[in-house]
Scaffold this motif. Structure first.
Motif, PDB file in Angstrom:
ATOM      1  N   MET A   1       0.876  -1.210  -0.213  1.00 27.38           N
ATOM      2  CA  MET A   1      -0.064  -0.090  -0.054  1.00 27.38           C
ATOM      3  C   MET A   1       1.004   1.177  -0.084  1.00 27.38           C
ATOM      4  O   MET A   1       1.971   1.542   0.806  1.00 27.38           O
ATOM      5  N   ARG A   2       0.375   2.019  -0.694  1.00 29.36           N
ATOM      6  CA  ARG A   2       1.411   3.429  -1.067  1.00 29.36           C
ATOM      7  C   ARG A   2       0.580   4.616  -0.101  1.00 29.36           C
ATOM      8  O   ARG A   2      -0.337   4.683  -0.362  1.00 29.36           O
ATOM      9  N   VAL A   3       1.425   5.102   0.596  1.00 33.54           N
ATOM     10  CA  VAL A   3       1.163   6.119   1.603  1.00 33.54           C
ATOM     11  C   VAL A   3       2.128   7.508   1.582  1.00 33.54           C
ATOM     12  O   VAL A   3       3.314   7.190   1.144  1.00 33.54           O
ATOM     13  N   ASP A   4       1.659   8.470   1.997  1.00 34.00           N
ATOM     14  CA  ASP A   4       2.649   9.599   2.238  1.00 34.00           C
ATOM     15  C   ASP A   4       2.868  10.002   3.757  1.00 34.00           C
ATOM     16  O   ASP A   4       1.978   9.768   4.666  1.00 34.00           O
ATOM     17  N   ARG A   5       4.173  10.166   4.006  1.00 33.05           N
ATOM     18  CA  ARG A   5       4.480  10.163   5.185  1.00 33.05           C
ATOM     19  C   ARG A   5       5.870  11.016   5.330  1.00 33.05           C
ATOM     20  O   ARG A   5       6.488  11.246   4.334  1.00 33.05           O
ATOM     21  N   CYS A   6       5.807  11.650   6.596  1.00 31.92           N
ATOM     22  CA  CYS A   6       7.016  12.242   6.976  1.00 31.92           C
ATOM     23  C   CYS A   6       8.016  11.354   8.133  1.00 31.92           C
ATOM     24  O   CYS A   6       7.284  10.960   8.873  1.00 31.92           O
ATOM     25  N   PHE A   7       9.192  11.243   7.579  1.00 26.20           N
ATOM     26  CA  PHE A   7      10.008  10.546   8.548  1.00 26.20           C
ATOM     27  C   PHE A   7      11.088  11.242   9.084  1.00 26.20           C
ATOM     28  O   PHE A   7      11.749  12.085   8.753  1.00 26.20           O
ATOM     29  N   ALA A   8      11.683  10.899  10.330  1.00 29.62           N
ATOM     30  CA  ALA A   8      12.742  11.345  10.965  1.00 29.62           C
ATOM     31  C   ALA A   8      13.427  10.219  11.441  1.00 29.62           C
ATOM     32  O   ALA A   8      12.905   9.199  12.105  1.00 29.62           O
ATOM     33  N   PHE A   9      14.695  10.127  11.492  1.00 30.62           N
ATOM     34  CA  PHE A   9      15.805   9.355  12.035  1.00 30.62           C
ATOM     35  C   PHE A   9      16.530  10.344  13.161  1.00 30.62           C
ATOM     36  O   PHE A   9      17.012  11.404  12.862  1.00 30.62           O
ATOM     37  N   VAL A  10      16.577   9.615  14.301  1.00 29.85           N
ATOM     38  CA  VAL A  10      17.674  10.264  15.492  1.00 29.85           C
ATOM     39  C   VAL A  10      18.400   9.309  16.017  1.00 29.85           C
ATOM     40  O   VAL A  10      18.334   8.219  16.082  1.00 29.85           O
ATOM     41  N   ASP A  11      19.615   9.893  16.347  1.00 24.93           N
ATOM     42  CA  ASP A  11      20.639   8.940  17.226  1.00 24.93           C
ATOM     43  C   ASP A  11      21.284   9.952  18.213  1.00 24.93           C
ATOM     44  O   ASP A  11      21.418  11.067  18.140  1.00 24.93           O
ATOM     45  N   LEU A  91      15.390  14.642   8.431  1.00 23.81           N
ATOM     46  CA  LEU A  91      13.923  14.296   8.161  1.00 23.81           C
ATOM     47  C   LEU A  91      13.891  14.376   6.573  1.00 23.81           C
ATOM     48  O   LEU A  91      14.462  15.201   5.921  1.00 23.81           O
ATOM     49  N   ALA A  92      12.838  13.617   6.050  1.00 28.87           N
ATOM     50  CA  ALA A  92      12.085  13.601   4.640  1.00 28.87           C
ATOM     51  C   ALA A  92      10.951  13.058   4.467  1.00 28.87           C
ATOM     52  O   ALA A  92      10.727  12.293   5.594  1.00 28.87           O
ATOM     53  N   ALA A  93      10.410  13.447   3.449  1.00 33.49           N
ATOM     54  CA  ALA A  93       8.928  13.175   3.491  1.00 33.49           C
ATOM     55  C   ALA A  93       8.400  12.713   2.029  1.00 33.49           C
ATOM     56  O   ALA A  93       9.307  13.049   0.986  1.00 33.49           O
ATOM     57  N   ASP A 102       4.395  -2.867   9.080  1.00 32.71           N
ATOM     58  CA  ASP A 102       5.110  -2.277   9.910  1.00 32.71           C
ATOM     59  C   ASP A 102       6.647  -1.524   9.607  1.00 32.71           C
ATOM     60  O   ASP A 102       7.471  -1.376  10.311  1.00 32.71           O
ATOM     61  N   ASP A 103       6.771  -1.615   8.349  1.00 36.53           N
ATOM     62  CA  ASP A 103       7.831  -0.809   7.716  1.00 36.53           C
ATOM     63  C   ASP A 103       7.616  -0.283   6.354  1.00 36.53           C
ATOM     64  O   ASP A 103       6.601   0.056   5.812  1.00 36.53           O
ATOM     65  N   TYR A 104       8.631   0.650   5.925  1.00 37.28           N
ATOM     66  CA  TYR A 104       8.484   1.537   4.809  1.00 37.28           C
ATOM     67  C   TYR A 104       9.540   1.312   3.698  1.00 37.28           C
ATOM     68  O   TYR A 104      10.687   1.191   4.085  1.00 37.28           O
ATOM     69  N   VAL A 105       9.008   1.252   2.602  1.00 40.05           N
ATOM     70  CA  VAL A 105      10.053   1.025   1.646  1.00 40.05           C
ATOM     71  C   VAL A 105      10.032   2.393   0.386  1.00 40.05           C
ATOM     72  O   VAL A 105       8.823   2.766   0.209  1.00 40.05           O
ATOM     73  N   GLY A 106      10.905   3.060   0.079  1.00 40.20           N
ATOM     74  CA  GLY A 106      10.782   4.460  -0.513  1.00 40.20           C
ATOM     75  C   GLY A 106      11.999   4.871  -0.295  1.00 40.20           C
ATOM     76  O   GLY A 106      12.607   4.982   0.521  1.00 40.20           O
ATOM     77  N   ARG A 107      11.978   6.423  -1.092  1.00 40.92           N
ATOM     78  CA  ARG A 107      13.228   7.374  -1.034  1.00 40.92           C
ATOM     79  C   ARG A 107      13.283   8.063   0.072  1.00 40.92           C
ATOM     80  O   ARG A 107      14.279   8.303   0.933  1.00 40.92           O
ATOM     81  N   PRO A 108      12.177   8.488   0.677  1.00 44.01           N
ATOM     82  CA  PRO A 108      12.190   9.511   1.909  1.00 44.01           C
ATOM     83  C   PRO A 108      12.972   8.601   3.231  1.00 44.01           C
ATOM     84  O   PRO A 108      13.653   9.493   3.738  1.00 44.01           O
ATOM     85  N   PRO A 109      12.586   7.613   3.742  1.00 44.11           N
ATOM     86  CA  PRO A 109      13.425   7.023   4.871  1.00 44.11           C
ATOM     87  C   PRO A 109      14.794   7.094   4.655  1.00 44.11           C
ATOM     88  O   PRO A 109      15.667   7.232   5.580  1.00 44.11           O
TER      89      PRO A 109
END
Length: 215
Positions: A1-11, A91-93, A102-109
């Motif tokens: 299923m394709r969805v629009d999301r904003c992602f952030a990675f922190v460390d 961050l990217a969206a 429970d996981d996402y595949v694509g350029r933004p993450p």
């Protein structure tokens, strides 16, 4: 299923060296402080912790504003919340494929992860479209071109931080000092200022006056 999301990675910055220098007990305490803070802030701001990644985490939401608010709060207030190391974020969206629920595949993450790895301590790097959806109290510097390994073209990137200009207002919920012209005033007339409805409602719930006892 394709969805629009904003992602952030922190460390955590320098976690490996910190663990080697201070030992396993201190490393566990640092991770516990980070995760405790992230859980609290993510719940308050309506952001999902997608997964824990060793000394960091992957976060997502349907809109940029709460994710930006979370990472700017986290990077600005980590020390005050007992996290012994600086935090950085990327961050990217955009559109992604939700994989097995429970996981996402694509350029933004992928972009968000790479930006996190290149951010300075206490720094936040984001794509311009994420910055365009940021709260009004966040300032963006840039853009500059960033070469992402594995992508053919450089990615425009901006640096995000609390806007340092103008008179200040203090949010008693998240602890951020904000530009006074970009905050919400509480509706109960106590003179408090807030960065978002999320912080305002959390503060109101914690300080709501009990109803008078019936006679």
């Amino acid at each position: 299923m394709r969805v629009d999301r904003c992602f952030a990675f922190v460390d955590l910055c320098g976690f490996t060296a910190y663990a080697d220098r201070h030992g396993d007990g201190a490393a566990v305490a640092a991770l516990t402080a980070l995760r405790t803070t992230l859980r609290e802030v993510a719940a308050r701001r309506g952001v999902r912790v997608v997964k824990w990644l060793g000394d960091g985490a992957m976060l997502s939401a349907t809109e940029p504003a709460p994710v930006v608010a979370l990472v700017v709060e986290l990077t600005s207030r980590a020390e005050a919340r007992g996290v012994p190391l600086s935090v950085r974020a990327g961050l990217a969206a955009g559109p992604v494929i939700m994989f097995e629920g429970d996981d996402y595949v694509g350029r933004p993450p992928n972009v968000a992860s790479r930006l996190c790895g290149s951010a300075e301590p206490d720094g936040v790097l984001a794509t311009p479209d994420v910055a365009a959806g940021a709260p009004g109290w966040v300032a963006a510097t840039g853009p500059t071109a960033f070469v992402v390994p594995g992508l053919d073209e450089p990615v425009d990137t901006v640096r995000l931080q609390v806007d340092p200009s103008g008179p200040r207002a203090h949010d008693p919920c998240c602890g951020l000092d904000l530009p006074a012209g970009a905050v919400l005033l509480d509706a109960e007339g106590r003179g408090e200022s807030f960065c978002s409805e999320a912080c305002a409602s959390t503060w109101a719930d914690a300080h709501r006056r009990p109803a008078p006892a019936s006679t």
